[in-house]
Each structure stands twice: as C-alpha cells, then as structure tokens.
Design an enzyme around this catalytic site. Structure first.
Site, short mmCIF file in Angstrom:
data_model
loop_
_atom_site.label_atom_id
_atom_site.label_comp_id
_atom_site.label_asym_id
_atom_site.label_seq_id
_atom_site.Cartn_x
_atom_site.Cartn_y
_atom_site.Cartn_z
N ARG A 140 0.82 -1.22 0.00
CA ARG A 140 0.00 0.00 0.00
C ARG A 140 0.86 1.27 0.00
NH1 ARG A 140 -4.61 -1.00 4.35
NH2 ARG A 140 -5.34 0.95 3.47
N ASP A 175 -15.20 2.88 3.26
CA ASP A 175 -15.15 1.50 3.77
C ASP A 175 -16.45 0.74 3.53
OD1 ASP A 175 -12.57 1.78 4.61
OD2 ASP A 175 -13.08 2.21 6.70
C1 S3P Z 1 -9.28 4.99 8.37
C2 S3P Z 1 -9.38 5.79 7.27
C3 S3P Z 1 -9.83 5.31 5.97
C4 S3P Z 1 -10.40 3.90 6.02
C5 S3P Z 1 -9.67 3.00 6.94
C6 S3P Z 1 -9.58 3.56 8.33
C7 S3P Z 1 -8.84 5.61 9.64
O1 S3P Z 1 -8.75 5.37 5.09
O2 S3P Z 1 -10.47 3.35 4.73
O3 S3P Z 1 -10.33 1.74 7.00
O4 S3P Z 1 -9.02 4.99 10.70
O5 S3P Z 1 -8.33 6.72 9.59
P1 S3P Z 1 -8.30 6.75 4.39
O6 S3P Z 1 -6.97 7.07 4.94
O7 S3P Z 1 -8.30 6.43 2.93
O8 S3P Z 1 -9.30 7.82 4.74
#
Ligand code: S3P
Length: 455
Positions: free
Chosen positions: A148, A338
């Site tokens: 990632r 999500d």
């Molecule tokens: C999260 C932010 C989201 C989400 C992830 C949890 C967090 O990602 O998809 O499951 O706890 O800050 P992003 O960084 O793309 O907003």
C-alpha cells in the site's frame, strides 16, 4: 475457513457490534502518549486494533503491561480457533483497559521493528507519532500492507522536519524523529489516516499545523483532541492545531458503524427490521445510511450520549420492501470509503444497475477492492465490471455460487451479506478475514437467525 449460507430466513432480534476500529486506534495511541492514566472501555479485540496495541508496547514502557495483555488476549483463539465463528471465544471485555502514559516525552526507541500487521491506520498514525520522537524506528506490515502507498504520509512528515525513508514508496518505513515545525498540508487525495498522522505530529510541532482536506473524511482525531482540550480550531475548510500535551482520559469506544453497515444490509436483503444499539453515529462515518436511504433502506438514528467527542446511540432499521439501484458520485466516495463493498452487496439485489464512480482509492485498500468486488460478485452468479475507477453492478439478484474473500475482511463480510438473498446456497471462502475488524461476525449473524455453517 469456508462457510455455506442458505438464503431465506429473516433476521430476528437486536444487535450490538464490536467497538469502532478507527476510534480505538486513536484512543490507544492517545492513551499511551497521554500524561496520566487513561481508562478505555470496550476496546475491540479486532486484529488491527491489537496491532496498534502491540506496536505501542514497543515504544511506551509505562503502557506496556496492560497493552501487552490486550494485544495478546484472545490471540490464540482468533488466530487458531477463529473468533468470528467460534461461540466459545469471549469477545466482550468486561474490565476496562487501564493505560499508563508518561506523555510523548516518555516514548522510547523500539528494540525491534514495529509490526503493524494488516493495519494501514496503525502504520500511518504511528509514523506521525514517531516523527517527533528522537529515536530510530522501523514500521513493517504484512504482504498486503507492504503493497500500500506510504509516500503520501512520508511527504508531509518530511516537510515538518522528520527523516522518513522507505524504498519504492512502500513499507518498511524508517522514521527518525526530529524537532518539527507546523505546515499547511493540503493533500490531493482525501485520507483520514494521513490527516491524522499530520495532526498527531502537529501536537509536537512549533507553530501552527493546518490541514485543508480536498473532501471531508472521518474526523475522530480532531474530535478526540478537541475533547482532550487541545488548542484546535475546526471549520469546514480547515483544521488548525498548535502544540499540546494531552492528559489521560476515560471513555467507552462506540460500536463500529462500518461493522453495523453489514448487519443493516443483511436486514435489508432479507426484508427484516433490526435494532442496533451502542453504535457510533459520527456524521463523518454514517453517510452510508444516506446512500442506503436512496436505495430504499430506511433507518432512524438516535444519539444518546457522547464519548470523547463521539456521538453514540442506536440505529433502527425498518423492514425494506425492495432495493433501488443507486449512483454514488466521486464527491461522496470518501465518506463511504469502507462501505462500498457492503453497498455493492446490496446493489446486486436492486431493481437495476448501480454505479460507484471515482472509486480509485479502493484499489489501494487491504486488497484492490474494485477488482475483488467484481470477481466475488461474478463468483456468486452476478454481473459486475470496473471501468477505470468506476464500478458498475447489475441488479436483479444472484443465483448463488462461490466467492473468495482474498484475505480482505470487508470483502468477506460483504459477500456473506450478498449471499443471504441469493436464489440458491453459496460458499464464501476465507471468512476468518472478518476478524480484522469484526470478530464475532458469523456468530452475530447466527444469533440473528441466519443459516450459516462451516464447510
Ligand atoms: C481509516 C481511514 C480510511 C479507512 C480505513 C480507516 C482511519 O482510510 O479506509 O479503514 O481509521 O483513519 P483513508 O486514509 O483512505 O481515509
């Protein structure tokens, strides 16, 4: 583990869901870096949250004893017997987690690399914490996390003064903490994880740290900092934060709205009503309810209390009389980032085709979720396609078949939900992935009357 799902029965009863993963990561980090003792009730034993606890044991000596127990608790059950389907595994912590903090000044260099497991939130938020701690740390992750993108968090932290390196934009990340200065951060991609990393670093930076998001994302970090008395100003345009050492605090982690989304969708596809209690109702997390409303799934939210700035209450789901197709535009995607897999599971049972436009960020989640949804829905006998960053799903229901979670918790649970309304039985492979965010998912469905068996 593979499960077979027989379509048919409607859901009966009421439910609660495990504590919110996003909130728990932040509260654990704030507790271990707080000046004083914190008491966290209802910290979920999700694998991701335990990864954060485990990493914190490596850098926060005073917090180590309790976090170590929490990180290991249930580990053998989750990794061996499977907490998501095993009724013998006790998932509800009765005693609160007491975390001793000595402030950020009490943090030390880890003796070994910090293993963030499958959790992007752990890795990105901890990079922000470590950016100001004068030690050398290495953050590692599993195969999925190591694919990632991490440059997005390294760039602003470097601009603030930290030394952050990695090869090819991927973990392992090496962080060398340095004195930091506040910056104005205006990312191109809306991401709560990177925003939070910058804010956590901003707590130790000289001057002001300003974040201007291109679109709204979940705001748990800002809410917690505000509730703890930080000098933070939050407007729809920007967040401004100055240096601050927060004290210890107490709170009960609200149920995870993103986990509740699977139960709400399960109710909708089976035409059932359902009450979900003690769930987080933060507006930056429940936009999926507005999308579901457009799909004909009617819910009523009632806020009952606030925990460390987070609204908590109940969601009542009315029996759904038919699912309508939906178009989700790129502008609202960050608020359902999500929930696309579960909305897709609903959409395939709609009376027409649905579109999720501009879903490119889903390709860099725990799996390429756009591709994973297309493949899994086809496996269940449906029609789906990705066109660039757009995802299109044919409605009309599914025959049933076989779909593989591919190690992704949200794909696992979404496909179980989709299978509940198939015309025939289905097998979902690798459902244990649900433990990453929703240990007890299969148990919860069984308790509500779903016919779901290990095969
Ligand atoms: C999260 C932010 C989201 C989400 C992830 C949890 C967090 O990602 O998809 O499951 O706890 O800050 P992003 O960084 O793309 O907003």
């Amino acid at each position: 583990m593979d499960v077979e799902i027989a379509p048919g029965p409607s859901l009966k009863g009421a439910a609660e869901v495990p504590g919110d993963k996003s909130i728990a990561h932040r509260w654990l980090i704030l507790a271990a870096t707080g000046a004083g003792t914190s008491e966290i009730h209802g910290a979920p034993p999700s694998l991701d949250v335990r990864s954060t606890a485990r990493c914190l044991t490596g850098i926060a000596p005073k917090a180590r004893p309790s976090l170590d127990v929490f990180a290991k608790k249930g580990a053998s059950a989750v990794e061996g017997a499977g907490s998501t389907w095993n009724d013998q595994v006790d998932l509800s912590p009765r005693t609160p987690l007491q975390v001793e903090g000595e402030g950020r000044r009490g943090l030390v260099g880890p003796a070994a690399p910090l293993d963030c497991g499958n959790s992007g939130t752990t890795m990105r938020l901890l990079a922000g914490v470590l950016a100001s701690v004068p030690v050398h740390s290495v953050l590692t992750g599993d195969e999925s996390l190591s694919r990632r993108p991490m440059e997005r968090v390294a760039r602003p932290l470097r601009e603030m003064g930290a030394r952050v390196s990695m090869s090819d934009g991927h973990a392992p990340i090496e962080v060398e903490g340095c004195p930091l200065r506040g910056i104005t951060f205006a990312p191109e991609v809306p991401t709560a994880q990177v925003k939070s990393a910058v804010l956590l670093a901003g707590l130790s930076a000289s001057g002001e740290t300003i974040v201007r998001e291109p679109a709204r994302t979940r705001d748990h970090t800002e809410r917690a900092l505000q509730a703890l008395g930080a000098p933070i100003a939050i407007t729809p345009e920007e967040i401004r934060l100055a240096a601050f050492q927060h004290p210890g605090f107490a709170g009960a982690v609200p149920g995870d709205a993103s986990s509740a989304a699977f139960l709400i969708a399960a109710s909708a596809v089976t035409g059932s009503s359902l009450m979900i209690r003690n769930v987080g109702l933060n507006p930056s997390r429940v936009h999926f309810l507005a999308v579901m409303e457009r799909m004909g799934v009617h819910t009523t939210c009632t806020v009952e209390r606030t925990e460390v700035g987070e609204p908590v209450g109940s969601i009542e789901v009315e029996a759904c009389e038919g699912i309508a197709p939906v178009i989700v535009e790129p502008s609202e995607l960050p608020l359902v980032i999500d929930e696309v897999p579960v909305l897709a599971a609903l959409a395939v049972h709609a009376a027409g085709d649905s579109w999720f436009n501009g879903a490119g960020e889903l390709r860099v989640k725990e799996s390429d979720r756009v591709a994973a949804i297309v493949e899994a829905i086809r496996g269940l006998g449906g029609a789906a396609a990705d066109e660039g960053d757009d995802l299109v799903l044919a409605g009309g229901g599914l025959e049933g078949g076989r779909a593989d979670a591919g190690g992704d918790h949200r794909i696992a649970m979404a496909m179980v939900v989709a299978a509940l309304a198939c015309r025939g039985p289905s097998v979902i492979q690798g459902v244990e992935a649900a433990d990453v965010s929703y240990p007890g998912f299969v148990q919860a469905l069984r308790r509500l009357g779903v016919l779901i068996e290990e095969v």
